[in-house]
Design an enzyme around this catalytic site. Structure first.
Site, PDB file in Angstrom:
ATOM      1  N   ARG A  30       1.123  -1.314  -0.050  1.00 38.40           N
ATOM      2  CA  ARG A  30       0.203   0.173  -0.010  1.00 38.40           C
ATOM      3  C   ARG A  30       0.994   1.259   0.004  1.00 38.40           C
ATOM      4  NH1 ARG A  30      -5.327  -0.399   0.624  1.00 38.40           N
ATOM      5  NH2 ARG A  30      -6.290  -2.210   1.358  1.00 38.40           N
ATOM      6  N   ARG A  31       1.832   1.228   0.911  1.00 38.50           N
ATOM      7  CA  ARG A  31       2.822   2.352   0.840  1.00 38.50           C
ATOM      8  C   ARG A  31       3.530   2.395  -0.616  1.00 38.50           C
ATOM      9  NH1 ARG A  31       4.455   0.966   6.969  1.00 38.50           N
ATOM     10  NH2 ARG A  31       2.869   1.994   7.992  1.00 38.50           N
ATOM     11  N   GLN A  53      -2.591 -12.309  -0.273  1.00 37.45           N
ATOM     12  CA  GLN A  53      -3.105 -12.282   1.054  1.00 37.45           C
ATOM     13  C   GLN A  53      -4.268 -12.443   1.415  1.00 37.45           C
ATOM     14  OE1 GLN A  53      -4.913  -9.492   2.877  1.00 37.45           O
ATOM     15  NE2 GLN A  53      -4.393 -10.931   4.791  1.00 37.45           N
ATOM     16  N   TYR A  97       2.904 -15.434  -6.404  1.00 29.72           N
ATOM     17  CA  TYR A  97       1.734 -14.299  -6.916  1.00 29.72           C
ATOM     18  C   TYR A  97       2.429 -12.980  -6.963  1.00 29.72           C
ATOM     19  CZ  TYR A  97      -3.306 -13.530  -7.760  1.00 29.72           C
ATOM     20  OH  TYR A  97      -4.435 -13.270  -8.217  1.00 29.72           O
ATOM     21  N   ARG A 104       2.257 -18.204  -9.198  1.00 23.80           N
ATOM     22  CA  ARG A 104       1.354 -18.794  -8.057  1.00 23.80           C
ATOM     23  C   ARG A 104       0.966 -20.024  -8.299  1.00 23.80           C
ATOM     24  NH1 ARG A 104      -2.638 -17.345 -11.292  1.00 23.80           N
ATOM     25  NH2 ARG A 104      -4.826 -18.040 -10.903  1.00 23.80           N
TER      26      ARG A 104
END
EC number: 4.4.1.20
Length: 150
Positions: A30-31, A53, A97, A104
């Site tokens: 996200r960052r 996740q 992934y 994956r």
């Protein structure tokens, strides 16, 4: 009770730590990619980490339930070993992934095989548990003849 479930508890704790690691990777992504909560979409690189996740989280309850039932009713050591293999495959799945959707697949199939093996061990353990004593004894005698080394 503690001695009888220590291996299962250890694998469970490792699984919880692995889930925490996956969550931290989403925070990091996200960052890196500037995707603020509650958004769940962004660059493909972020979305792959996020989906990995979420996918791992969705299967975690199934894993825990089958790990414990297989460990209690079939064999603790076999279930714990299978559980470790599952967790390792899930780590490889997450890492693959994150790189690309194609990477994956092999770990996904490996983790699915481990999960199905846990399901089979759990089902067999419960089946034997619920068999009447005479049938259970006959089954064990038959297995000793079939597998003399065991």
């Amino acid at each position: 009770m503690k001695e009888e479930t220590a291996l299962l508890a250890t694998v469970t704790l490792l699984g919880v730590l692995l889930q925490a690691y996956f969550s931290l990777q989403v925070i990091s992504a996200r960052r890196t990619f500037h995707v603020s909560p509650p958004l769940t979409s962004g660059p493909p690189e972020f979305e792959r980490v996020f989906r990995a996740q979420v996918n791992c989280s969705e299967y975690f309850p199934l894993f825990l339930a089958t790990l414990w039932v297989a460990g209690i009713f079939f064999h603790e050591g076999a279930a714990a070993l299978c559980g470790l293999f599952y967790l390792f495959a899930r780590l490889r799945y997450f890492q693959g992934y994150a790189r690309s959707a194609q990477h994956r697949l092999d770990p996904l199939y490996a983790s699915a095989r481990a999960l199905w093996l846990l399901v089979a061990m759990a089902a067999l353990g419960l089946l034997v548990h619920f068999l009447p004593g005479t049938l259970r004894a006959a089954l064990f005698r038959w297995l000793q003849v079939l597998l003399p080394m065991a």
